[in-house]
Design a protein around this motif. Structure first.
Motif, PDB file in Angstrom:
ATOM      1  N   ASN A 196       0.853  -1.465  -0.243  1.00 45.39           N
ATOM      2  CA  ASN A 196       0.012   0.072   0.025  1.00 45.39           C
ATOM      3  C   ASN A 196       0.872   1.167   0.113  1.00 45.39           C
ATOM      4  N   PRO A 197       0.763   2.089  -1.100  1.00 45.99           N
ATOM      5  CA  PRO A 197       1.611   3.320  -1.084  1.00 45.99           C
ATOM      6  C   PRO A 197       1.135   4.443  -0.144  1.00 45.99           C
ATOM      7  N   LEU A 198      -0.386   4.224   0.084  1.00 46.00           N
ATOM      8  CA  LEU A 198      -0.581   5.436   1.097  1.00 46.00           C
ATOM      9  C   LEU A 198      -0.730   5.029   2.340  1.00 46.00           C
ATOM     10  N   ILE A 199       0.302   4.415   2.942  1.00 42.56           N
ATOM     11  CA  ILE A 199       0.727   4.200   4.274  1.00 42.56           C
ATOM     12  C   ILE A 199       2.037   4.544   4.668  1.00 42.56           C
ATOM     13  N   GLY A 200       2.241   5.299   5.862  1.00 39.53           N
ATOM     14  CA  GLY A 200       3.461   5.547   6.326  1.00 39.53           C
ATOM     15  C   GLY A 200       4.008   7.012   6.112  1.00 39.53           C
ATOM     16  N   PRO A 201       5.205   7.322   6.546  1.00 42.06           N
ATOM     17  CA  PRO A 201       5.444   8.901   6.415  1.00 42.06           C
ATOM     18  C   PRO A 201       5.963   9.129   5.054  1.00 42.06           C
ATOM     19  N   TYR A 202       5.752  10.519   4.849  1.00 44.98           N
ATOM     20  CA  TYR A 202       6.324  11.160   3.618  1.00 44.98           C
ATOM     21  C   TYR A 202       6.909  12.594   4.097  1.00 44.98           C
ATOM     22  N   ARG A 203       7.714  13.135   3.402  1.00 42.09           N
ATOM     23  CA  ARG A 203       8.624  14.214   3.574  1.00 42.09           C
ATOM     24  C   ARG A 203       8.089  15.166   2.625  1.00 42.09           C
TER      25      ARG A 203
ATOM     26  N   SER B  73       8.432  19.243   1.029  1.00 46.01           N
ATOM     27  CA  SER B  73       9.654  20.023   0.383  1.00 46.01           C
ATOM     28  C   SER B  73      10.396  21.007   1.409  1.00 46.01           C
ATOM     29  N   ASP B  74       9.641  21.174   2.627  1.00 40.75           N
ATOM     30  CA  ASP B  74      10.434  22.076   3.710  1.00 40.75           C
ATOM     31  C   ASP B  74      10.703  20.961   4.884  1.00 40.75           C
ATOM     32  N   ASP B  75      11.113  19.699   4.453  1.00 41.84           N
ATOM     33  CA  ASP B  75      11.488  18.756   5.638  1.00 41.84           C
ATOM     34  C   ASP B  75      10.686  18.606   6.697  1.00 41.84           C
ATOM     35  N   ARG B  76       9.178  18.819   6.584  1.00 42.79           N
ATOM     36  CA  ARG B  76       8.487  18.385   7.545  1.00 42.79           C
ATOM     37  C   ARG B  76       7.649  16.980   7.058  1.00 42.79           C
ATOM     38  N   TRP B  77       7.012  16.371   7.853  1.00 43.26           N
ATOM     39  CA  TRP B  77       6.362  14.741   7.640  1.00 43.26           C
ATOM     40  C   TRP B  77       5.065  14.707   7.882  1.00 43.26           C
ATOM     41  N   LEU B  78       4.444  14.033   7.049  1.00 41.97           N
ATOM     42  CA  LEU B  78       2.973  13.599   7.122  1.00 41.97           C
ATOM     43  C   LEU B  78       2.995  12.182   7.379  1.00 41.97           C
ATOM     44  N   TRP B  79       2.180  11.601   8.037  1.00 35.53           N
ATOM     45  CA  TRP B  79       1.661  10.356   8.049  1.00 35.53           C
ATOM     46  C   TRP B  79       0.619   9.639   7.674  1.00 35.53           C
TER      47      TRP B  79
ATOM     48  N   ALA C  84       7.451  15.561  -2.137  1.00 36.80           N
ATOM     49  CA  ALA C  84       8.676  16.733  -2.089  1.00 36.80           C
ATOM     50  C   ALA C  84       8.465  17.817  -2.976  1.00 36.80           C
ATOM     51  N   THR C  85       7.307  17.899  -3.848  1.00 35.51           N
ATOM     52  CA  THR C  85       7.336  18.931  -4.672  1.00 35.51           C
ATOM     53  C   THR C  85       6.557  20.141  -3.874  1.00 35.51           C
ATOM     54  N   LYS C  86       5.787  20.180  -2.714  1.00 36.11           N
ATOM     55  CA  LYS C  86       5.035  21.135  -1.864  1.00 36.11           C
ATOM     56  C   LYS C  86       5.662  21.097  -0.454  1.00 36.11           C
ATOM     57  N   ASP C  87       5.238  22.229   0.118  1.00 36.09           N
ATOM     58  CA  ASP C  87       5.523  22.469   1.396  1.00 36.09           C
ATOM     59  C   ASP C  87       4.588  21.775   2.317  1.00 36.09           C
ATOM     60  N   PHE C  88       4.752  21.735   3.854  1.00 32.47           N
ATOM     61  CA  PHE C  88       3.887  21.269   4.572  1.00 32.47           C
ATOM     62  C   PHE C  88       2.630  21.635   4.561  1.00 32.47           C
ATOM     63  N   ASP C  89       2.463  23.119   4.702  1.00 33.46           N
ATOM     64  CA  ASP C  89       1.366  23.813   4.757  1.00 33.46           C
ATOM     65  C   ASP C  89       0.260  23.775   3.504  1.00 33.46           C
ATOM     66  N   THR C  90       0.895  23.396   2.616  1.00 36.30           N
ATOM     67  CA  THR C  90       0.017  23.221   1.319  1.00 36.30           C
ATOM     68  C   THR C  90      -0.568  21.933   1.188  1.00 36.30           C
TER      69      THR C  90
ATOM     70  N   GLY D 152      -9.257  10.758   3.147  1.00 38.87           N
ATOM     71  CA  GLY D 152      -8.599   9.640   3.965  1.00 38.87           C
ATOM     72  C   GLY D 152      -8.046  10.173   5.182  1.00 38.87           C
ATOM     73  N   GLN D 153      -7.422   9.102   5.655  1.00 41.08           N
ATOM     74  CA  GLN D 153      -6.642   9.313   7.072  1.00 41.08           C
ATOM     75  C   GLN D 153      -5.180   9.542   6.915  1.00 41.08           C
ATOM     76  N   TRP D 154      -4.898  10.577   7.798  1.00 39.03           N
ATOM     77  CA  TRP D 154      -3.514  11.198   7.742  1.00 39.03           C
ATOM     78  C   TRP D 154      -3.242  12.113   8.692  1.00 39.03           C
ATOM     79  N   ALA D 155      -2.121  12.348   9.323  1.00 35.59           N
ATOM     80  CA  ALA D 155      -1.674  13.289  10.359  1.00 35.59           C
ATOM     81  C   ALA D 155      -0.468  13.813  10.180  1.00 35.59           C
ATOM     82  N   ALA D 156      -0.389  15.072  10.860  1.00 38.07           N
ATOM     83  CA  ALA D 156       1.122  15.760  10.857  1.00 38.07           C
ATOM     84  C   ALA D 156       1.903  15.177  12.037  1.00 38.07           C
ATOM     85  N   VAL D 157       3.206  14.892  11.585  1.00 34.17           N
ATOM     86  CA  VAL D 157       4.045  14.253  12.429  1.00 34.17           C
ATOM     87  C   VAL D 157       4.488  15.468  13.279  1.00 34.17           C
ATOM     88  N   GLN D 158       4.226  15.733  14.644  1.00 28.90           N
ATOM     89  CA  GLN D 158       4.543  16.865  15.357  1.00 28.90           C
ATOM     90  C   GLN D 158       5.559  16.462  16.614  1.00 28.90           C
TER      91      GLN D 158
END
Length: 405
Positions: free
Chosen positions: A241-248, A250-256, A306-312, A321-327
């Motif tokens: 499943n490509p839609l599970i797990g952390p992704y970085r 462009s501004d080095d933040r993470w979303l899970w 990696a093409t867009k920043d966290f806020d975007t 779907g389900q996702w969360a910011a890594v805080q």
């Protein structure tokens, strides 16, 4: 818990955290501390490489979390007068709470039979590292050892290729979970006593709390009859499943991401990601194909993030779907979900300065509890002793005898 009195003879976080939860819920918690040194945790200055001292302030977060809302008395349990005071308090208490090791409990005369001799109805609670039976009942333990290392969490979070084991994500991590567990057990015991008239002896160990936290893996291993096979973790996404797990971003933040139905969410993700052509890509145009080619899809997802920043991304993914910011810890303390729902409380420290603490996760009737700061060492000794009916002269005599601080 209004009307419930808890007598706590414990230190550090594991068991005192239970007292803090009960205090949050309204119980009167009397914290008995060593007459000279107090709770040993008051002496800690560094945890996990971080300065945890209060500096010039009396507000000491490592003590505030597991001790807010309590009354503290300095009591010398090795003095006859001090032990007699403890037994007087036990007579008037509903719960006796301790994490002292068996040898210390026996030496100080605070074993079950000692406390039950003056109050047969009291609920007696032992928090331990490894349980109250077996060869390790006399062995001490911290959450880093009994909960994190021994009970499977350290191995569970450490990648197979790692050269070092990963540590706990926060100080008193297992201790805080264990304290919450003990508070739940006490609640059940109080209810049982009310219904049946029988009091309970409660045991909770850091090892058992840790095993409960990792029960999925342990249960699976038990069913399989051996250690679980090592699973190679892909760089991006999950094996199917490509839609599970952390992704970085462009501004080095993470979303899970946790979109457990890839076929359902893939088209929606591709649209908000402005890559609609991937919806009909022959590699990904069905749930089966997407799962078979999850590695390729996950690599593309990583490139897209990696093409867009966290806020975007937070705006684009709203409602998808389900996702969360890594805080980090600061962001958790300011999380709008916690604050909107009243899980961050304001307390005044001893100097009258407003401070903030995270509340325990249980809320009754949509109403956050009002809490007070943790006590200073022996702050309430006089109040507690006089509350037992002692005179001022008797109070002074106890101090002269070294029984109280």
């Amino acid at each position: 818990m209004t009307g419930v009195r808890v007598l706590e003879v414990a230190q550090f976080t594991f068991v005192p955290a239970a007292g803090a939860v009960l205090a949050d819920w309204g119980a009167d918690v009397i914290k008995v501390e060593h007459a000279e040194t107090g709770d040993a945790q008051r002496g800690l200055v560094q945890v996990l490489g971080l300065d945890v001292s209060g500096g010039s302030s009396s507000f000491y977060p490592i003590m505030e979390g597991p001790n807010r809302g309590k009354r503290s008395m300095g009591l010398a349990l090795d003095k006859p007068e001090g032990r007699e005071l403890l037994l007087e308090l036990a007579r008037q208490s509903d719960v006796f709470l301790t994490n002292f090791l068996p040898a210390a409990r026996e030496k100080l005369g605070i074993e079950v039979e000692d406390i039950r001799a003056v109050n047969p109805d009291i609920i007696y609670v032992r928090g331990s590292g490894f349980g109250n039976r077996g060869e390790e009942r006399t062995k001490g333990g911290y959450d880093s050892t009994a909960f994190w290392a021994r009970a499977g969490s350290a191995a569970g979070v450490t990648p197979p290729e790692s050269e070092q084991l990963l540590g706990m994500p926060a100080g008193a991590y297992g201790d805080s979970l264990g304290g919450m567990t003990i508070a739940g057990g006490i609640s059940a015991a109080l209810y049982a006593r009310q219904v049946t008239g029988e009091s309970s002896v409660i045991d909770v160990s850091l090892l058992s709390v840790g095993a409960w936290a990792t029960q999925f893996s342990a249960n699976l291993a038990l069913m399989n009859g051996g250690p679980l096979p090592a699973v190679e973790t892909p760089k991006h996404g999950a094996p199917s499943n490509p839609l599970i797990g952390p992704y970085r971003t462009s501004d080095d933040r993470w979303l899970w991401l946790a979109m457990l139905q890839p076929g359902r969410y893939w088209p929606e993700f591709c649209r908000v990601a402005e890559r609609p052509e991937l919806i009909d890509d022959e590699r990904f145009d069905s749930a089966e194909k997407l799962m078979q080619n999850a590695g390729e899809a996950a690599a593309l997802v990583a490139e897209i993030f990696a093409t867009k920043d966290f806020d975007t991304w937070v705006k684009l993914l709203d409602g998808v779907g389900q996702w969360a910011a890594v805080q980090n810890a600061w962001e958790v303390g300011n999380d709008p979900g916690l604050r909107t729902n009243g899980y961050v409380a304001t307390v005044k420290d001893a100097e009258g300065v407003d401070r903030e603490l995270i509340l325990n996760p249980v809320q009754f009737d949509e109403t956050p509890p009002e809490i007070t700061r943790a006590p200073q060492f022996a702050e309430h000794t006089d109040e507690v002793v006089l509350g037992l009916g002692k005179t001022e002269d008797e109070l002074i005599g106890l101090k002269i005898a070294g029984a109280i601080t």
